[in-house]
Design a protein around this motif. Structure first.
Motif, PDB file in Angstrom:
ATOM      1  N   THR A 191       0.844  -1.194   0.000  1.00 43.69           N
ATOM      2  CA  THR A 191       0.000   0.000   0.000  1.00 43.69           C
ATOM      3  C   THR A 191       0.885   1.252   0.000  1.00 43.69           C
ATOM      4  OG1 THR A 191      -0.246  -0.361   2.361  1.00 43.69           O
ATOM      5  CG2 THR A 191      -2.149  -0.840   1.036  1.00 43.69           C
ATOM      6  N   GLU A 192       1.948   1.232   0.779  1.00 40.70           N
ATOM      7  CA  GLU A 192       2.830   2.398   0.834  1.00 40.70           C
ATOM      8  C   GLU A 192       3.461   2.696  -0.530  1.00 40.70           C
ATOM      9  OE1 GLU A 192       3.264   4.770   3.082  1.00 40.70           O
ATOM     10  OE2 GLU A 192       1.585   3.715   4.018  1.00 40.70           O
ATOM     11  N   LYS A 193       3.986   1.632  -1.158  1.00 41.88           N
ATOM     12  CA  LYS A 193       4.641   1.810  -2.455  1.00 41.88           C
ATOM     13  C   LYS A 193       3.665   2.358  -3.484  1.00 41.88           C
ATOM     14  CE  LYS A 193       8.956   0.076  -2.259  1.00 41.88           C
ATOM     15  NZ  LYS A 193       9.187  -1.270  -1.729  1.00 41.88           N
ATOM     16  N   GLU A 205      -9.381   4.138   0.920  1.00 41.19           N
ATOM     17  CA  GLU A 205      -8.785   5.438   1.202  1.00 41.19           C
ATOM     18  C   GLU A 205      -8.897   6.406   0.034  1.00 41.19           C
ATOM     19  OE1 GLU A 205      -4.844   5.238   2.858  1.00 41.19           O
ATOM     20  OE2 GLU A 205      -5.364   3.498   4.045  1.00 41.19           O
ATOM     21  N   GLY A 206      -9.466   5.927  -1.067  1.00 37.27           N
ATOM     22  CA  GLY A 206      -9.726   6.822  -2.187  1.00 37.27           C
ATOM     23  C   GLY A 206      -8.592   6.995  -3.178  1.00 37.27           C
ATOM     24  N   SER A 209      -7.345   6.847  -8.988  1.00 31.23           N
ATOM     25  CA  SER A 209      -8.393   7.867  -8.871  1.00 31.23           C
ATOM     26  C   SER A 209      -7.834   9.220  -9.294  1.00 31.23           C
ATOM     27  CB  SER A 209      -8.853   7.990  -7.419  1.00 31.23           C
ATOM     28  OG  SER A 209      -9.475   6.829  -7.006  1.00 31.23           O
ATOM     29  N   PRO A 210      -8.707  10.079  -9.818  1.00 32.47           N
ATOM     30  CA  PRO A 210      -8.271  11.442 -10.102  1.00 32.47           C
ATOM     31  C   PRO A 210      -7.775  12.069  -8.803  1.00 32.47           C
ATOM     32  CG  PRO A 210     -10.452  11.030 -10.994  1.00 32.47           C
ATOM     33  CD  PRO A 210     -10.097   9.840 -10.189  1.00 32.47           C
ATOM     34  N   VAL A 211      -6.705  12.844  -8.899  1.00 36.91           N
ATOM     35  CA  VAL A 211      -6.099  13.396  -7.688  1.00 36.91           C
ATOM     36  C   VAL A 211      -7.112  14.242  -6.934  1.00 36.91           C
ATOM     37  CG1 VAL A 211      -4.149  14.679  -6.775  1.00 36.91           C
ATOM     38  CG2 VAL A 211      -3.959  13.529  -8.979  1.00 36.91           C
ATOM     39  N   LYS A 212      -7.234  13.947  -5.680  1.00 37.24           N
ATOM     40  CA  LYS A 212      -8.160  14.710  -4.860  1.00 37.24           C
ATOM     41  C   LYS A 212      -7.368  15.407  -3.772  1.00 37.24           C
ATOM     42  CE  LYS A 212     -11.864  11.510  -4.953  1.00 37.24           C
ATOM     43  NZ  LYS A 212     -12.006  10.409  -4.045  1.00 37.24           N
ATOM     44  N   ILE A 252      -6.875  13.444  -0.568  1.00 37.11           N
ATOM     45  CA  ILE A 252      -5.761  12.509  -0.411  1.00 37.11           C
ATOM     46  C   ILE A 252      -4.511  13.258   0.020  1.00 37.11           C
ATOM     47  CG2 ILE A 252      -4.183  10.989  -1.656  1.00 37.11           C
ATOM     48  CD1 ILE A 252      -6.543  10.194  -3.407  1.00 37.11           C
ATOM     49  N   ASN A 253      -4.257  14.364  -0.683  1.00 37.68           N
ATOM     50  CA  ASN A 253      -3.067  15.134  -0.366  1.00 37.68           C
ATOM     51  C   ASN A 253      -3.093  15.630   1.070  1.00 37.68           C
ATOM     52  OD1 ASN A 253      -1.910  14.740  -2.795  1.00 37.68           O
ATOM     53  ND2 ASN A 253      -2.639  16.662  -3.690  1.00 37.68           N
ATOM     54  N   ARG A 254      -4.276  16.077   1.484  1.00 42.18           N
ATOM     55  CA  ARG A 254      -4.383  16.602   2.833  1.00 42.18           C
ATOM     56  C   ARG A 254      -4.076  15.504   3.849  1.00 42.18           C
ATOM     57  NH1 ARG A 254      -9.792  18.466   3.529  1.00 42.18           N
ATOM     58  NH2 ARG A 254      -9.496  19.535   1.561  1.00 42.18           N
TER      59      ARG A 254
END
Lengths: 128, 299
Positions: A17-19, A62-63, A76-79, A82-84
């Motif tokens: 998942t991390e990679k 987690e999207g 998924s399109p960058v949301k 996720i970044n937050r």
């Protein structure tokens, strides 16, 4: 695409998942790009397919990715969400590391200086 | 896929297997772990229908396997010492398998012995232990089983072959949803291979769990405080084991990571680290908490 460290203490599922998150966050894997199928990844890495399935499920929850039944999983399109989330995680990590450095007796100024020597990456649109 | 309720087997006055419940999901790789003489082999033989249990009947997809040829065609067992007919070669054994298992895949058989580079005309009994084991894998996988029961399968295989055999198994698991039940006492190896584990000791199944669940349920903390809190700090968590070296406190704690995290942070630690545990460590501490020594489990 990536390798798994079987000697690491970190469970394979977490490494996966991390990679994948890393690849998605750094946009190595682009929006709507298809992820390798569970089957092919299992064969390539000699990993239990159930472990991979689980990692994919977690990423979907987690999207980071979405799946289309019968077709596979896609990025998924960058949301900002996720970044937050990732930012929060990194901030916590930084807090922990700095805490440890301070505990070891390194003066605060030195830590601040260290940060100041680091340059901010250029944030362009598609500069890769 | 494989289900056993309350299975018991007694040899003379010795309880080899005692009230064991096993549940293996379809498409899963289930590791049966435990000390020597824990009853792993006996249990596997009962599940594959080779010996009859005294109590409790194991079921494969709802039907009993004992003396049921139809079920046995789909469930193959590789014993810890592979058996071949006297003086036979791989080709001769293959013709026997072909006659018995109607799902025999000839094309696959040729592919496999070429892949593993085994001479199909050489007498199997003259081959080394590792080569015999490879031959057993070739024959078994060519019979296209739905469930595969393996007793110490990687014993005697070199690292390259080990990886190749594992890869073959994983291909079948991912493409045909084959179920694998594998016994071993090599915890390190099972950790990467299985998704569920069952632990046996002295004829009993201590517990069976999903591997990830097992791992997320227990964690190792390293904490240091500027000023050491009193006993109540440890009492507030489900601590299995703790150790103090200087100012650093190491504890093995059971419970959800989030809760532990919040709890520990409320004491404002100077250093706080959570380390994932290896399967070996989990056993060590879990067994210690129920009174079994580590020496009994890992050989």
């Amino acid at each position: 695409m990536f390798t798994i460290d079987t000697r690491s203490r970190v469970p394979i599922y977490e490494q996966l998942t991390e990679k994948l998150k890393e690849l998605i966050i750094w946009e190595v894997m682009k929006e709507d790009e298809q992820l390798p199928s569970v089957r092919s990844l299992a064969q390539d890495l000699t990993i239990n397919p159930n472990t991979i399935q689980k990692a994919y499920r977690e990423l979907e929850r987690e999207g980071y990715i979405y799946s289309i039944p019968g077709k596979g999983s896609f990025v998924s399109p960058v949301k900002n969400e996720i970044n937050r989330e990732r930012m929060e995680m990194l901030k916590k990590e930084l807090e922990r590391i700095v805490g440890e450095i301070l505990f070891l007796g390194v003066p605060k100024d030195e830590v601040i200086k260290l940060i100041e020597t680091m340059e901010e990456p250029e944030r362009g649109g598609d500069d890769d | 896929m494989i289900k056993a309720d309350n299975v018991s087997k007694r040899f003379g006055r010795f309880d080899a297997v005692k009230d064991v419940d096993v549940n293996v999901k379809k498409g899963s790789i289930y590791g049966l772990l435990g000390s020597n003489g824990a009853g792993k082999t006996t249990l596997l033989k009962i599940i594959s229908g080779i010996i009859r249990s005294d109590k409790g009947v194991p079921e494969i997809e709802g039907s009993s396997i004992f003396e049921a040829p139809d079920v046995k065609k789909r469930v193959l067992f590789i014993p810890d010492q592979p058996y071949f007919f006297h003086q036979s070669s791989l080709f001769q054994m293959a013709s026997f398998y072909k006659a018995v298992y109607d799902r025999w895949n000839e094309e696959r058989f040729h592919q496999l012995y070429k892949h593993l580079d085994l001479d199909p005309n050489r007498k199997l009994t003259r081959m080394s232990k590792g080569m015999q084991r490879q031959a057993a894998f070739i024959l078994t996988l060519s019979a296209m089983p739905d469930a595969l029961i393996l007793d110490e399968p990687f014993d005697g295989l070199d690292p390259v072959i080990r990886q190749q055999v594992k890869n073959l198994l994983i291909q079948d698991v991912s493409s045909r949803e084959m179920t694998v039940l594998v016994s071993s006492h090599n915890l390190r190896e099972m950790e990467d291979f299985c998704d569920a584990v069952g632990v046996m000791h002295k004829g009993k199944l201590l517990y069976e769990r999903d591997l990830e669940e097992l791992k997320t349920d227990i964690s190792k903390l390293q904490v240091a405080f500027k000023k050491m809190p009193d006993e109540s700090f440890l009492a507030g968590m489900d601590v299995i084991h703790h150790e103090k070296r200087g100012r650093v406190l190491t504890c093995i704690v059971r419970g959800a990571e989030g809760n532990i995290d919040r709890y520990v942070r409320s004491y404002e630690p100077a250093i706080y680290d959570v380390l994932p545990l290896t399967l070996e460590e989990i056993f060590m501490y879990e067994m210690g908490s129920v009174g079994y020594e580590i020496r009994n489990l890992i050989v």
